[in-house]
Design an enzyme around this catalytic site. Structure first.
Site, PDB file in Angstrom:
ATOM      1  N   ASP A  19       0.745  -1.210   0.076  1.00 30.12           N
ATOM      2  CA  ASP A  19       0.075   0.021  -0.146  1.00 30.12           C
ATOM      3  C   ASP A  19       0.879   1.392  -0.017  1.00 30.12           C
ATOM      4  O   ASP A  19       2.260   1.105   0.404  1.00 30.12           O
ATOM      5  CB  ASP A  19      -0.966  -0.173   1.245  1.00 30.12           C
ATOM      6  CG  ASP A  19      -1.902   1.227   1.191  1.00 30.12           C
ATOM      7  OD1 ASP A  19      -2.255   1.666   0.400  1.00 30.12           O
ATOM      8  OD2 ASP A  19      -1.932   1.624   2.494  1.00 30.12           O
ATOM      9  N   ASP A  21      -0.225   5.180   0.901  1.00 32.16           N
ATOM     10  CA  ASP A  21      -0.335   5.949   1.971  1.00 32.16           C
ATOM     11  C   ASP A  21      -0.078   5.336   3.576  1.00 32.16           C
ATOM     12  O   ASP A  21      -1.159   4.424   3.630  1.00 32.16           O
ATOM     13  CB  ASP A  21      -1.569   6.623   1.917  1.00 32.16           C
ATOM     14  CG  ASP A  21      -2.082   7.350   0.426  1.00 32.16           C
ATOM     15  OD1 ASP A  21      -0.960   7.693  -0.160  1.00 32.16           O
ATOM     16  OD2 ASP A  21      -2.884   7.810   0.078  1.00 32.16           O
ATOM     17  N   ASP A 192      -1.756  -0.508   6.126  1.00 31.56           N
ATOM     18  CA  ASP A 192      -1.764   0.094   7.370  1.00 31.56           C
ATOM     19  C   ASP A 192      -3.387   0.010   7.536  1.00 31.56           C
ATOM     20  O   ASP A 192      -3.996  -0.009   8.672  1.00 31.56           O
ATOM     21  CB  ASP A 192      -1.649   1.504   7.389  1.00 31.56           C
ATOM     22  CG  ASP A 192      -2.604   2.347   6.511  1.00 31.56           C
ATOM     23  OD1 ASP A 192      -3.431   3.160   6.860  1.00 31.56           O
ATOM     24  OD2 ASP A 192      -2.370   2.130   5.228  1.00 31.56           O
TER      25      ASP A 192
END
Length: 273
Positions: A19, A21, A192
């Site tokens: 991922d 961000d 996250d």
């Protein structure tokens, strides 16, 4: 005891899916360009302030499906009529100034370790390709799959052509694995957000990074490794000493995110739960 760094019998290669961000960079890639967009007249100060609030909300509380959908519907309309070439030029001109101070050193080290053992590094992001592609190249990823905004006659329509979010990330990972002949059981995923749970469940080596509360609970229940990445360090400072870190403006480019979203030595995955 065997672990992700040990040999995987019959393994002919694998991918490491990242991922973007809050995993590779601190904060939102698409929201980071407020200052140049403001200078170029694409957004107003009011829009920039609203997006700064959205960025703070995402950082403090994480983003669930409802939140992301609301932001996406509200902010994709903001880019309607924007000139695609102008947006690409702004991103290219300000990329290093804006993004370098946001990159986690731990993330770039992991990317380098995966590439060193022959893994293909793939960034999967709900942020837009205009932002994700240059950032992915900057941090050393091999390829990326990102959200694509619809455009006609060189201008954004305010619609999304492809949304790389949630289950779609898992589908993209599966397609890449099939194309390249990887076993998903040999692949890694780092993220996250609880919204990326389908991606984490699809690979043999899920790793959560700076997880939101919901994802942390799942990771603890399932015994998944949890990594805590610290404050970002500019890429250039890892090559030579540098002075004060550049300030990163919070921005309104969430629309570009479309979210508005081994027989060799393996990396070490020890972290805190």
């Amino acid at each position: 005891m065997t672990g992700p760094h040990d040999a995987v019998p019959g393994r002919d290669g694998a991918a490491a899916f990242f991922d973007l961000d809050k995993t590779i960079i601190a904060g939102s890639s698409a929201l980071a360009f407020s200052r140049p967009f403001l200078r170029q007249g694409l957004i107003s100060r009011r829009s920039a302030l609203r997006s700064a609030y959205a960025q703070l909300f995402l950082v403090l509380s994480g983003a669930d499906h409802d939140t992301m959908d609301q932001l996406r519907m509200r902010l994709t309309a903001l880019c309607k009529g924007w000139d695609v070439a102008q947006v690409n030029a702004i991103v290219a001109e300000t990329l290093h100034e804006i993004v370098e101070p946001m990159v986690y050193a731990e993330a770039t080290e992991l990317i380098a370790m995966h590439r060193a053992v022959g893994d293909e590094v793939v960034v999967l992001s709900a942020s837009g390709s205009e932002v994700v592609e240059p950032i992915s190249a900057m941090v050393g990823a091999d390829r990326c799959v990102a959200t694509r905004m619809a455009a006609e006659d060189g201008r954004y329509t305010g619609e999304i052509a492809y949304y790389c979010y949630g289950q779609e990330k898992a589908s993209a990972a599966a397609a890449i694995a099939e194309e390249r002949g990887y076993r998903l059981a040999d692949c890694f995923a780092y993220t996250d957000s609880i919204t990326d749970l389908p991606l984490l469940e699809s690979v043999g080596h899920p790793v959560v990074v700076n997880p939101d509360r919901a994802l942390r609970r799942v990771a603890v229940q399932r015994g998944w490794p949890v990594r805590e990445f610290s404050a970002p360090v500019p890429l250039r400072s890892r090559l030579r000493p540098r002075g004060t870190l550049l300030a990163v403006g919070l921005g309104a480019a969430l629309v570009l995110g479309g979210a508005l979203v081994l027989g060799r030595r393996r990396p070490s995955y020890e972290g805190s739960a």
